[in-house]
Write a protein that holds these residues in place. Structure first.
Motif, short mmCIF file in Angstrom:
data_model
loop_
_atom_site.label_atom_id
_atom_site.label_comp_id
_atom_site.label_asym_id
_atom_site.label_seq_id
_atom_site.Cartn_x
_atom_site.Cartn_y
_atom_site.Cartn_z
N ILE A 187 0.86 -1.19 0.00
CA ILE A 187 0.00 0.00 0.00
C ILE A 187 0.89 1.23 0.00
CG2 ILE A 187 -1.95 -1.17 1.08
CD1 ILE A 187 -1.23 0.22 3.71
N VAL A 188 2.15 1.00 0.36
CA VAL A 188 3.17 2.05 0.31
C VAL A 188 4.42 1.48 -0.33
CG1 VAL A 188 4.80 3.36 1.75
CG2 VAL A 188 2.35 3.42 2.29
N ASN A 189 4.98 2.26 -1.28
CA ASN A 189 6.26 1.91 -1.90
C ASN A 189 7.02 3.21 -2.06
OD1 ASN A 189 7.95 1.93 -4.52
ND2 ASN A 189 7.71 -0.26 -4.16
N GLY A 190 8.18 3.31 -1.42
CA GLY A 190 8.99 4.53 -1.50
C GLY A 190 8.20 5.75 -1.04
N GLU A 191 7.98 6.68 -1.94
CA GLU A 191 7.29 7.92 -1.56
C GLU A 191 5.80 7.88 -1.90
OE1 GLU A 191 9.55 10.97 -3.51
OE2 GLU A 191 11.24 10.70 -2.17
N SER A 192 5.31 6.72 -2.33
CA SER A 192 3.90 6.66 -2.76
C SER A 192 3.03 5.83 -1.82
CB SER A 192 3.81 6.03 -4.16
OG SER A 192 4.63 6.73 -5.06
N TYR A 193 1.81 6.32 -1.65
CA TYR A 193 0.77 5.58 -0.93
C TYR A 193 -0.34 5.32 -1.94
CZ TYR A 193 -3.65 5.42 1.73
OH TYR A 193 -4.90 5.11 2.20
N TYR A 194 -0.84 4.10 -1.97
CA TYR A 194 -1.87 3.74 -2.95
C TYR A 194 -3.19 3.45 -2.23
CZ TYR A 194 2.50 2.77 -5.40
OH TYR A 194 3.75 2.87 -5.93
N PRO A 195 -4.11 4.43 -2.21
CA PRO A 195 -5.37 4.22 -1.49
C PRO A 195 -6.18 3.04 -2.04
CG PRO A 195 -5.26 6.46 -2.42
CD PRO A 195 -3.99 5.79 -2.78
N GLU A 196 -6.14 2.82 -3.38
CA GLU A 196 -6.96 1.71 -3.91
C GLU A 196 -6.39 0.37 -3.44
OE1 GLU A 196 -4.33 3.50 -5.46
OE2 GLU A 196 -5.73 4.23 -6.98
N ALA A 197 -5.07 0.29 -3.29
CA ALA A 197 -4.46 -0.95 -2.78
C ALA A 197 -4.84 -1.15 -1.31
CB ALA A 197 -2.95 -0.88 -2.94
N HIS A 198 -4.93 -0.05 -0.59
CA HIS A 198 -5.36 -0.08 0.82
C HIS A 198 -6.78 -0.68 0.89
CE1 HIS A 198 -5.75 2.51 4.76
NE2 HIS A 198 -5.88 1.23 4.98
N GLU A 199 -7.66 -0.20 0.00
CA GLU A 199 -9.03 -0.73 -0.07
C GLU A 199 -9.02 -2.23 -0.39
OE1 GLU A 199 -11.82 0.51 0.65
OE2 GLU A 199 -11.81 2.69 0.33
N TRP A 200 -8.22 -2.63 -1.37
CA TRP A 200 -8.18 -4.04 -1.76
C TRP A 200 -7.76 -4.91 -0.57
CZ3 TRP A 200 -4.86 -2.60 -6.62
CH2 TRP A 200 -5.70 -2.09 -7.62
N PHE A 257 4.50 5.27 7.34
CA PHE A 257 4.78 6.02 6.12
C PHE A 257 4.73 7.51 6.44
CE2 PHE A 257 2.81 8.03 2.22
CZ PHE A 257 3.98 8.04 1.48
N GLU A 258 5.84 8.19 6.23
CA GLU A 258 5.93 9.62 6.55
C GLU A 258 5.38 9.86 7.94
OE1 GLU A 258 4.26 11.43 2.99
OE2 GLU A 258 6.12 11.01 1.89
N LYS A 259 4.33 10.69 8.09
CA LYS A 259 3.83 10.95 9.44
C LYS A 259 2.54 10.19 9.73
CE LYS A 259 6.38 15.03 10.21
NZ LYS A 259 6.51 16.17 11.08
N GLN A 260 2.40 9.02 9.10
CA GLN A 260 1.17 8.25 9.28
C GLN A 260 1.45 6.79 9.63
OE1 GLN A 260 -1.84 9.41 5.96
NE2 GLN A 260 0.21 9.60 5.12
N LEU A 261 0.52 6.22 10.39
CA LEU A 261 0.48 4.77 10.54
C LEU A 261 -0.77 4.31 9.79
CD1 LEU A 261 1.33 4.04 14.29
CD2 LEU A 261 2.76 3.57 12.30
N ILE A 262 -0.61 3.28 8.96
CA ILE A 262 -1.72 2.80 8.15
C ILE A 262 -1.89 1.32 8.43
CG2 ILE A 262 -2.67 2.69 5.81
CD1 ILE A 262 -0.39 4.68 4.99
N GLY A 263 -3.08 0.93 8.88
CA GLY A 263 -3.25 -0.49 9.19
C GLY A 263 -4.66 -0.81 9.63
N LEU A 349 -4.43 5.81 9.98
CA LEU A 349 -5.43 5.53 8.94
C LEU A 349 -5.95 4.10 9.01
CD1 LEU A 349 -4.23 7.13 5.57
CD2 LEU A 349 -5.88 7.99 7.24
N ILE A 350 -7.26 3.95 9.26
CA ILE A 350 -7.86 2.62 9.29
C ILE A 350 -8.51 2.29 7.95
CG2 ILE A 350 -8.15 2.50 11.79
CD1 ILE A 350 -11.06 3.35 11.42
N ALA A 351 -8.63 3.28 7.09
CA ALA A 351 -9.10 3.14 5.70
C ALA A 351 -8.64 4.43 5.01
CB ALA A 351 -10.62 3.00 5.67
N PRO A 352 -8.67 4.46 3.67
CA PRO A 352 -8.26 5.71 3.02
C PRO A 352 -9.08 6.89 3.56
CG PRO A 352 -8.45 3.96 1.39
CD PRO A 352 -8.98 3.41 2.68
N ASP A 353 -8.40 7.95 3.98
CA ASP A 353 -9.06 9.16 4.49
C ASP A 353 -9.86 8.95 5.77
OD1 ASP A 353 -8.30 11.22 2.83
OD2 ASP A 353 -9.69 10.57 1.24
N LYS A 354 -9.63 7.85 6.47
CA LYS A 354 -10.40 7.60 7.69
C LYS A 354 -9.47 7.39 8.88
CE LYS A 354 -14.58 5.32 9.08
NZ LYS A 354 -14.64 4.34 10.08
#
Ligand SMILES: [Zn+2]
Ligand SMILES: [Zn+2]
Length: 365
Positions: A187-200, A257-263, A349-354
């Protein structure tokens, strides 16, 4: 120079050398709490060396990761892309072989891996926990992934939004998914975050991965809340390669990722709870109280009020104590035993934008 002076000088030089060596052997640890009885391991499971299109010799990857406070890495050189092959012979297992002794010296877990590198779609896939990378060099991608699977690999889809004109979930991914040949997605690679991959990952119960995919040398001397590589926090029953694999298969990860935890919510909930400590009010004036909140993790937690009590915005700075001044909403004679402040941790982030809903419970008595 007299002999005696020479000897003293050599002793001094040797001492200096050892002092420098000793200094080089300490590192700053990354601070995230262990949760739910698991150890929180810091992992970067996607990177390159001169054995594909990277620009560093394999043990350098170990030194960098150790210095930055990581527990585990995987060197995942491209199978199909070997731009240095005139200078560095093609041998897909060689980067791991060269790095492993340094990893043992550094107490860093080195997981054997490789990157399938095909046109997009279907794109690139990492296979880690393999035992023979050379066996994956076959014509047909599906066949290669099946060989990796037979070796016990954990396979994840890399940078799914890398080529925006070709992004999306294709039949090939369905085939992998339905045959349980793909276990996670970056869902994160280098400097990119992919919200659609997060959804998947949420929809299909796939493991969320975050990696550096670094090709150049890392120049960071230490990890800090402001500067760190993207990484996967893996919740493992112990600090071992087997336990990391088990945790990845079961989806026990969070991405920093940067200043976020995504999970997943259940892990972010626990990280939040285990990271903060709320004191008792140390000052009071009419309906207002002052409380200290300590955040012992490496992330500034950005809170936005979701209820009626407390300031509208509150940042619990990383590895620091923050003063909270809040009204209790009660008159002196009717002060309750506890008040609860409802917030949203916007950068958990528990979902994109959430963001994660959290409660700060303050004991008043
Ligand atoms: Zn790639
Ligand atoms: Zn790569």
């Amino acid at each position: 120079m007299k002999n005696r002076q020479r000897i003293i000088l050599s002793i001094l030089l040797v001492n200096l050398l050892f002092a420098a060596f000793a200094l080089g052997q300490s590192r700053r640890e990354i601070n995230f709490p262990d949760i739910l009885g698991y150890k929180t391991l810091k992992c970067d499971l996607h990177m390159h060396t001169v054995f594909s299109d990277g620009s560093v010799w394999p043990p350098v990857r170990v030194d960098e990761a150790w210095r930055e406070g990581l527990d585990a890495i995987s060197i995942t050189d491209h199978i199909e892309y070997q731009p240095h092959k005139d200078d560095v012979p093609t041998n897909h297992g060689r980067s791991h072989e060269i790095a492993i002794s340094r990893a043992r010296e550094r107490n860093l877990l080195l997981i054997k891996g490789a990157e399938f590198t095909r046109e997009t779609p279907p794109g690139h896939f990492n296979a880690i926990f393999i035992n023979d990378a050379n066996a994956l060099a076959v014509e047909d991608l599906l066949e290669g992934i099946k060989i990796a699977d037979k070796q016990g690999a954990f396979v994840f889809w890399n940078h799914p939004g890398w080529k925006p004109e070709h992004k999306g979930w294709f039949d090939f991914h369905t085939t992998l998914y339905e045959n349980k040949l793909m276990h996670g997605i970056e869902i994160v690679n280098g400097e990119s975050y992919y919200p659609e991959a997060h959804e998947w990952c949420l929809e299909k119960n796939l493991t969320m991965m975050g990696t550096s995919d670094v090709h150049q040398p890392f120049t960071l001397l230490e990890t800090s809340p402001d500067k760190h590589r993207p990484m996967t926090l893996v919740f493992a029953r112990e600090r071992s390669i087997d336990a990391i694999k088990e945790a990845l298969v079961e989806g026990r990860t969070t991405v920093w990722f940067e200043k976020q935890l995504i999970g997943r919510k259940k892990y972010l909930d626990e990280i939040f709870k285990e990271s903060i400590e709320i004191g008792k009010p140390y000052n009071k004036y009419r309906e207002t109280i002052w409380v200290e909140i300590k955040n012992s993790s490496d992330i500034d937690i950005d809170l936005e009020r979701a209820g009626t009590l407390g300031p509208g915005q509150l940042t619990l700075a990383a590895n620091a104590t923050t003063i909270l001044r809040t009204g209790t909403g009660a008159k002196d004679e009717e002060i309750p035993a506890q008040i609860e402040l409802s917030y949203t941790a916007r950068n958990f982030l528990i979902a994109p934008d959430k963001g994660l809903p959290v409660t700060l419970a303050v004991d008043l008595k």
